[in-house]
Design an enzyme around this catalytic site. Structure first.
Site, PDB file in Angstrom:
ATOM      1  CD  GLU A 401      39.540  39.936  40.915  1.00  0.00           C
ATOM      2  OE1 GLU A 401      40.686  40.237  41.075  1.00  0.00           O
ATOM      3  OE2 GLU A 401      38.875  39.742  39.976  1.00  0.00           O
ATOM      4  CD  GLU A 477      41.980  34.837  41.179  1.00  0.00           C
ATOM      5  OE1 GLU A 477      42.946  35.799  40.476  1.00  0.00           O
ATOM      6  OE2 GLU A 477      40.690  35.092  41.006  1.00  0.00           O
TER       7      GLU A 477
END
Length: 946
Positions: A401, A477
């Site tokens: 991220e 994820e």
């Protein structure tokens, strides 16, 4: 600009190298250090680095440790936002600073290295008053040459640590901010070998291996069990080796020798490749049944002791987890050694995340800021060089991220050149321009299926689109855990099996990050008075902080089963879902149970089935009978392993052989309603309020009766949504008033053998209502309720449940039931539950989620018996219901912030649900699957009390 704000990687640090076991002398400097804490740099101790500085008035602190865990400053939990003004590379004047001093005796002088395995977030270091340098990169090692400074005998080591630095902008991971020297500190003698790089490849076509060890020229490499003796730099071809895999982690002991040093290695031969768009290891497609793992200890913070590292991995192996993503930084290197030994596929991730810039539309993102170029590349180099010799590491990850930018591209290019034997991963750039694997977070089932078909939404650039479409796909994820949930795991697994391109993923995440307080309770975000925090989002694991499995971990074990067992007429079909291993290490056990009571058991011959193969075995014949009969077959370990004992269950299946018996609620009515003394209505063992129709007494017990429930204490998933444009379920239910239903009695009538109660259920400010009709009958000993619910008006929200609640005396202590168990079961999270007869206390039915929420429902309950000092009560459903039993109301459960807020009252509250809304995983953007989305609907159900 201060040294801690300089955007570079620091200075004075030696080039990174592999973490190895060497026979050179070493001294651990872990232990009690002198410590001075200041809320800002201005309050730090002047001259503390001097040898003659008087630190006798200072406190002591253990090293390694995180100083907020010892009362200095406070833990801060954020997911995305930076807890400081976003002004890179600068940080506020209020910069908590810890000064450390250690006086130690060195048994030698001369060539030596001082090693820090982890300091959060920036440190300046002196030895004997001489500055060694500055290090940033919290979860990466730093080594300093102290050859010219170290003295035999007394030495003084001084370290100044700052919580905030330019490095903080690269470390915005979803976790607690916990500064300090949190990993080992070691003094080592320096010898000739500065680095070792092992290349151990396996050819699956020939069964042979090749070995090349890069290190000091002239060093000798020995692998005794393979009769290998070679010089460093020499490629050795070995005709036959046993390959390393996560399922069979074969390691060979080796040494690399020079005249003054011997390095011990554990070598695993394996080859990682992408072939025709599929990620393979040793020529076989692998399927990641993985978890994202942070480093956390509820007492020690960022410090994780070796015995706990091993225990974590044992619990993972025992629940069919075969892969780890080291989110979002390199772990303690001892973990990777354990992964080599026990067997895990590892995605090793760089200490790199700039998530807070997402909230600023990525303006000023360090990943694309040339000022941070050197620091970015330095972090990747330190990751790769430290961990390159671990066979468990099969993929490098640039970080998490951090958007996109030139610095990430440079990290990828360097990694690919330094180690072309492993693919490069990064999810943040969906063009996949710099990586080898297409990775997504929290893609829905529908999107995963489209990707599996290579029919995903195209990129604008045809060249990049074609390149990405040819890549293997991994969910780095998915299925965000957190409290009660997630649901929908088996449906993801079915997609991974169906589409070769979809190679599994890594559940978010392994462990809850609760911090244990002195009173025995656990804290989460906001409990330390943080001005900015993300609350319960830090409670998002499959295990509690003490490694106790949460109910969802059993769901994970079931979904990840490496063998699939299916009962067909007369036979058991066995599918081997292992990546490489056959089934010779397993045995089969079966059990017959009638109405939950075991009546027979035995074993079956397990055929040896190669990975990916199938076989069938004949099942024992059993006589017919008229009780509800279930067959359970289990695949268990035939012998002890390094991670579990013989008999440990790896997979199971359960099949109903005879139908359910006719429920007792079909018994004909034998008594008629009465109006004793003009008060209320009596029907068999029950008394009803003549005005409201609610049950007020059952046998000799007073009863509180809620005739319809549509709401539950919101789960963490109910309270979150990924899409900022969509309201979460908790808010939608609150807006619709499901938690504040009002009841208007339409009629209470004695009609023949029945008491008929009609109730209109609604809430303020809306015309959405439910017409509820309950027809009560009795055989003289028991009460049966036939309930019909029908929505009225315009409903715009799903319901949480359709059920009824009874408040009974607190003297009921134990519950025995025939239904799903032994743990909880919800519509989309029940694969691990099995039909049987179980007994528990009321207290043990509760799941102690650190943030209280809906929990503990037992599904498909045919009957249940409550017992205790209050007496005995039997409940039964037609054909079955979900049941929760707890010592507090739903409202009390919903308003509790921590477990200690739940105080037992003078009632036991029993809720019988005909329908329940699924758990889903809206926290991570995956919409709940249609079968589990409880939309308002007409429904009939029946239950009996007696």
């Amino acid at each position: 600009m201060t040294y801690y704000e300089d955007p570079g990687p620091g200075y004075g640090v030696l080039p990174p190298r592999a973490a190895v076991r060497s026979d050179v002398p070493s001294v651990s400097l872990n232990g009690s250090w002198r410590f001075h804490y200041a809320e800002s740099v201005a309050g730090a101790a002047d001259g503390f680095e001097r040898e003659d500085f008087d630190d006798s008035e200072w406190a002591s602190i253990p090293v390694p440790s995180s100083w907020p865990m010892h009362g200095y400053g406070r833990p801060i939990y954020t997911n995305q936002p930076y807890p400081l003004p976003v002004d890179p590379p600068y940080v506020p004047d209020e910069n908590p600073t810890g000064d450390y001093r250690l006086v130690f005796d060195a048994p030698w002088d001369g060539p030596s290295v001082l090693r820090f395995d982890g300091i959060d977030s920036c440190a300046r270091i002196w030895l004997n008053g001489v500055e060694l340098g500055v290090t940033r990169g919290s979860r990466l090692p730093s080594e300093f040459d102290v050859s010219a400074v170290l003295r035999q005998g007394r030495n003084v080591l001084a370290v100044r640590v700052h919580q905030w630095s330019s490095g903080s902008y690269l470390e915005d991971q979803d976790m607690w901010w916990l500064p300090g020297i949190f990993r080992d500190v070691t003094l080592r003698a320096r010898r000739s070998m500065t680095d070792v790089f092992v290349h151990a490849d396996y050819d699956h076509r020939t069964g042979g291996g090749t070995l090349l060890v890069e290190t000091l020229p002239g060093a000798v490499v020995r692998v005794p069990s393979l009769d290998v003796v070679a010089e460093a730099g020499e490629t050795v071809t070995i005709p036959a080796v046993e390959p390393w895999s996560a399922e069979v982690p074969r390691l060979y002991e080796a040494v690399v020798e020079t005249p003054d040093e011997t390095v011990s290695l554990r070598i695993g031969f394996r080859t990682v490749a992408i072939v025709d768009g599929v990620l393979t290891v040793n020529g076989r497609r692998v399927l990641f049944h993985g978890v994202n793992r942070h480093e956390h200890d509820p007492v020690l913070g960022r410090v994780v002791l070796e015995h706990r590292l091993r225990q974590e991995l044992l619990v993972m192996k025992q629940h069919n987890i075969n892969a780890i993503r080291t989110s979002h930084y390199p772990p303690d290197s001892r973990l990777l050694a354990l992964c080599d030994e026990l067997g895990f596929w590892v995605m090793d991730e760089c200490d790199y995340e700039t998530h807070g810039f997402f909230l600023l539309d990525w303006r000023g993102n360090p990943a694309d800021d040339p000022r941070f170029a050197d620091a970015s590349l330095d972090r990747m180099r330190r990751l790769v060089e430290r961990d390159k010799n671990h066979p468990s590491v099969i993929m490098w990850s640039l970080g998490n991220e951090a958007g996109a930018g030139r610095n990430l591209s440079a990290m990828a290019a360097w990694t690919r050149e330094r180690d072309p034997s492993r693919p490069v991963h990064y999810e943040g750039d969906l063009t996949c321009a710099d990586v080898d694997v297409y990775s997504r977070m929290y893609a829905s089932h529908a999107e995963v299926e489209a990707i599996g078909k290579r029919a995903e939404k195209p990129l604008e650039d045809p060249r990049l689109d074609a390149r990405r479409r040819a890549m293997p796909f991994v969910l780095c994820e998915y299925s965000h855990a957190g409290g009660n949930g997630p649901g929908g795991l088996p449906e993801y697994e079915e997609l991974f099996d169906r589409y070769e391109r979809c190679q599994g993923g890594f559940l978010w995440e392994w462990m809850e990050h609760g911090i244990l307080r002195p009173d025995g309770t656990y804290a989460y975000g906001g409990d330390f008075g943080e001005e900015l925090h993300d609350g319960t989002y830090v409670l998002d694991g499959l295990v509690f902080p003490d490694l106790t499995p949460q109910p969802v971990l059993l769901e994970v074990r079931k979904a990840f089963e490496p063998v699939q067992l299916t009962v067909e007429p007369g036979v058991l079909r066995i599918t081997n879902r292992y990546d490489v291993r056959d089934t010779s290490h397993l045995s089969l056990q079966w059990e017959l149970a009638d109405e939950g009571q075991p009546v027979a058991r035995g074993s079956l011959e397990m055929p040896v089935i190669a990975a990916g193969g199938e076989a069938s075995v004949e099942l024992p014949s059993v006589p017919a009978q008229n009780r509800e009969r279930w067959l359970t077959v289990r695949a268990v370990l035939a012998e002890d392993t390094a991670w579990a004992s013989a008999g440990h269950e790896v997979a199971f299946t359960q099949t109903q052989l005879t139908p359910s018996a006719s429920p007792t609620s079909h018994l004909p009515a034998a008594v008629r309603p009465e109006r004793p003394h003009g008060r209320g209505l009596r029907l068999g063992p029950g008394e009803f309020c003549a005005r409201t129709g609610r049950l007020t007494k059952l046998q000799d017990w007073s009863v509180e009766h809620v005739p319809l429930e549509l709401w539950r204490a919101p789960t963490q998933h109910d309270a979150r949504t990924w899409d900022a444009t969509t309201l979460d379920r908790k808010t939608r239910w609150a807006n619709a008033g499901l938690h504040r239903l009002r009841y208007r009695t339409v009629s209470v009538e004695a009609e023949g053998d029945e008491v008929v109660v009609v109730t209109m259920v609604g809430t303020a400010a809306t015309d959405a209502r439910v017409l509820t009709t309950c027809r009560w009958t009795s055989d003289g000993r028991r009460l049966t309720a036939n309930v019909h619910v029908e929505p009225v008006g315009e409903w715009t929200v799903p319901w949480a449940r359709v059920g009824m609640t009874l408040g009974l005396p607190a003297g009921f202590r134990d519950v025995t039931w025939f239904g799903l168990g032994p743990g909880q079961a919800y519509p989309d999270s029940r694969a691990a539950a099995r039909v049987g007869r179980y007994t528990s206390t009321v207290d043990d039915l509760q799941v102690p989620y650190l943030c209280p929420q809906e929990n503990g429902a037992r599904g498909d309950v045919r009957w249940a018996e409550l017992s205790g000092t209050a007496g005995n009560l039997r409940l039964s459903g037609d054909p079955h219901l979900a049941m929760t039993v707890r010592r507090w109301t739903t409202a009390e459960l919903a308003t509790a912030g921590h477990l200690h807020d739940l105080v037992p009252g003078d009632r036991v509250w029993v809720t019988l649900d005909a329908l329940q809304h699924g758990l889903g995983s809206p926290t991570s953007g995956a919409p709940i699957l249609p079968p589990y989305d409880l939309q308002p609907q007409a429904h009939r159900f029946r239950f009996t009390l007696g």
